[in-house]
Design an enzyme around this catalytic site. Structure first.
Site, mmCIF file in Angstrom:
data_model
loop_
_atom_site.group_PDB
_atom_site.id
_atom_site.type_symbol
_atom_site.label_atom_id
_atom_site.label_comp_id
_atom_site.label_asym_id
_atom_site.label_seq_id
_atom_site.Cartn_x
_atom_site.Cartn_y
_atom_site.Cartn_z
ATOM 1 C CB ALA A 149 -0.913 0.001 1.223
ATOM 2 C CD1 TRP A 185 -2.558 3.520 2.059
ATOM 3 C CD2 TRP A 185 -1.723 3.031 4.061
ATOM 4 N NE1 TRP A 185 -3.173 2.369 2.487
ATOM 5 C CE2 TRP A 185 -2.674 2.039 3.727
ATOM 6 C CE3 TRP A 185 -1.061 2.924 5.277
ATOM 7 C CZ2 TRP A 185 -2.956 0.973 4.555
ATOM 8 C CZ3 TRP A 185 -1.352 1.862 6.121
ATOM 9 C CH2 TRP A 185 -2.294 0.901 5.756
ATOM 10 C CB CYS A 186 2.069 0.623 4.059
ATOM 11 S SG CYS A 186 2.946 -0.514 5.156
ATOM 12 C CE1 TYR A 187 9.191 4.513 8.353
ATOM 13 C CE2 TYR A 187 8.912 2.353 9.362
ATOM 14 C CZ TYR A 187 9.699 3.458 9.087
ATOM 15 O OH TYR A 187 10.992 3.504 9.551
ATOM 16 C CG ASN A 198 6.232 4.154 1.334
ATOM 17 O OD1 ASN A 198 5.901 3.799 0.205
ATOM 18 N ND2 ASN A 198 5.475 4.945 2.084
#
Length: 485
Positions: A167, A169-171, A174
């Site tokens: 995803a 937005w997922c830390y 990334n």
């Protein structure tokens, strides 16, 4: 020597000669009535003697099971995957145990709560120390972007397809992205998809491909799945078996893992893809992925007898969860405290005290369902349980003997909206008091005394009534004959 005449003088029951007695119809009727009354009262007294008499009192808890309390449960979650389902325990004394697995079992289930296989042996999720390369973001695209349109064609084309479900937005996603793309580029150079064709690394954006991620039961990001094409094609009607990768996430570790997956696959993979591969290596960082999106959790935990909570949630130290996609709807088969009662002991419980035993598993058979949608997103379900212990003892042979003990509780449930990942909480609060039910059996001497009292009382009352009736009849006859009274 005492003469017989002196002995006769102490006779309490002196007899009247039969020639001096007179039988009457009224006396016969009273005799029959008295006999029936004696039989009836004797039956009532016998029933009272055989009945169980108890006294109930409330005392300070004197439990023999010490300071710990056992909680048995069997819960079904149709929308929570066994991959991340965790059972946690905490209390007001600071105890905090996470992801209990020793006494807890998990089974993958479908939406109809039917198990889809044997026990799910996921165990504790390994700790990931390296979440990615400590470098600037890698701008190359070594992995192939997959979607619902091309996913099946790629999975059937390559013997090993490794997919990163992520995803944006997922830390953690990334953090993984640079090393994932670099590892994909290295594998592509070593095993050219056109010339070699044994392995391919892909990626799926779960914010764009929502249905595809749901189909593969993705609940945490990033989730790395390894899809194998081989003997499972024959056994599972073309469905591919797949595993979850929980290893380190730096480039070197990812490349080493991919090399392991492809090691036992010959170059002629397009010819031997459907043949059985018996030389599979065991990778501790690779575990079976859930075949369904639901999970049945059963087992028990031991907690201290202080207020606390049993929490069931999606948990991981290296994955992110979308709270709006986590649904903790559940069905309760069992949730009880203390030792399990056998059917024999439960019948004994109902015999001694019919008012107890109905609340030892108050939540059994209850369902708590949250329909998926924006309105019902991020819903935590909380149960508040107040526990009281009931102990049954009997007084026999002048000794107090414990028959059994059981825990009953009241339950109040609520649905709470939260910004955090939804969970199920069972808040329990043991009472410092307990209910003591004592059986008081009647003595046999008391029963015999009452029987004698019944016989003597009825006989005496019947004799008085007979005397009154007899004298009344004589009086009436004298009046009829015109005699003076």
């Amino acid at each position: 020597m005492i003469s017989s005449s002196k002995l006769k003088s102490v006779d309490f029951y002196r007899k009247i000669p039969r020639d001096l007695t007179e039988a009457s119809l009224s006396g016969a009727g009273l005799s029959i009535f008295a006999a029936l009354a004696m039989v009836f009262l004797f039956g009532m007294e016998l029933s009272s003697y055989l009945a169980v008499n108890t006294t109930t009192s409330v005392i300070v808890d004197r439990s023999s099971d010490g300071e710990f309390l056992r909680i048995d449960f069997n819960l079904s979650f149709p929308a929570l995957s066994c991959e991340f389902a965790s059972v946690d325990v905490s209390d007001v004394l600071g105890t905090n145990r996470l992801n209990i697995t020793k006494t807890v079992r998990k089974f993958s289930i479908d939406r109809n709560l039917v198990p889809t296989g044997s026990e799910f042996h996921a165990g504790p999720i390994p700790t990931v120390n390296k979440h990615g390369d400590d470098v600037e973001e890698y701008h190359g695209d070594g992995s192939v972007a997959l979607s619902s349109r091309n996913f099946d064609s790629y999975s059937h084309q390559y013997p090993v397809l490794v997919v990163n479900f992520y995803a944006p937005w997922c830390y953690w996603s990334n953090r993984l992205k640079p090393s994932w793309e670099k590892a994909a580029q290295i594998i592509r150079e070593r095993y050219d998809p056109e010339m070699d064709g044994r392995i391919l690394l892909g990626k799926v954006d779960c914010t764009e491909e929502v249905e595809l991620c749901k189909r593969h039961h993705i609940q945490g990001y990033p989730s790395i799945r390894i899809f194998h094409k081989g003997s499972d094609m024959k056994e599972n009607q073309g469905h591919h078996e797949h595993d979850s990768y929980y290893g380190e996430r730096d480039t070197e570790s990812l490349v080493a893992a991919m090399e392991t997956y492809v090691a036992n696959i010959p170059k002629e993979a397009h010819v031997l893809a459907l043949e059985d591969k018996s030389n599979k290596t065991v990778d501790p960082a690779k575990r079976p992925a859930p075949m369904t999106g639901g999970c049945r959790i059963e087992g028990f935990v031991r907690v201290k007898k202080v207020p606390g909570s049993v929490v069931i949630s999606a948990r991981s130290g290296s994955h992110s969860f979308d709270p709006s996609q986590i649904n903790v709807s559940h069905y309760v088969t069992t949730f009880s405290f203390g030792k399990r009662l056998s059917s024999k002991m439960f019948n004994e419980l109902k015999r001694l005290f019919p008012y107890v035993g109905g609340h030892h598993d108050r939540l059994a058979g209850q369902s708590y369902v949250v329909k998926h949608g924006d309105v019902n997103a991020n819903v935590t379900i909380e149960h508040y349980l107040q526990i009281v212990k009931t102990e049954l003892v009997t007084l026999r042979y002048s000794k107090e003997l414990k028959v059994l003990e059981e825990y009953e509780y009241t339950a109040h449930s609520s649905l709470v909206h939260s910004f955090y990942v939804p969970v199920v909480k069972f808040h329990f609060e043991p009472s410092p008091m307990q209910v003591l039910v004592t059986e008081l059996p009647k003595s046999f001497s008391h029963f015999i005394t009452n029987v004698c009292a019944i016989i003597g009382g009825v006989f005496t009352v019947a004799g008085i009534l007979d005397s009154i009736l007899h004298n009344t009849l004589r009086l009436v006859k004298k009046v009829e004959l015109g005699k003076d009274i």
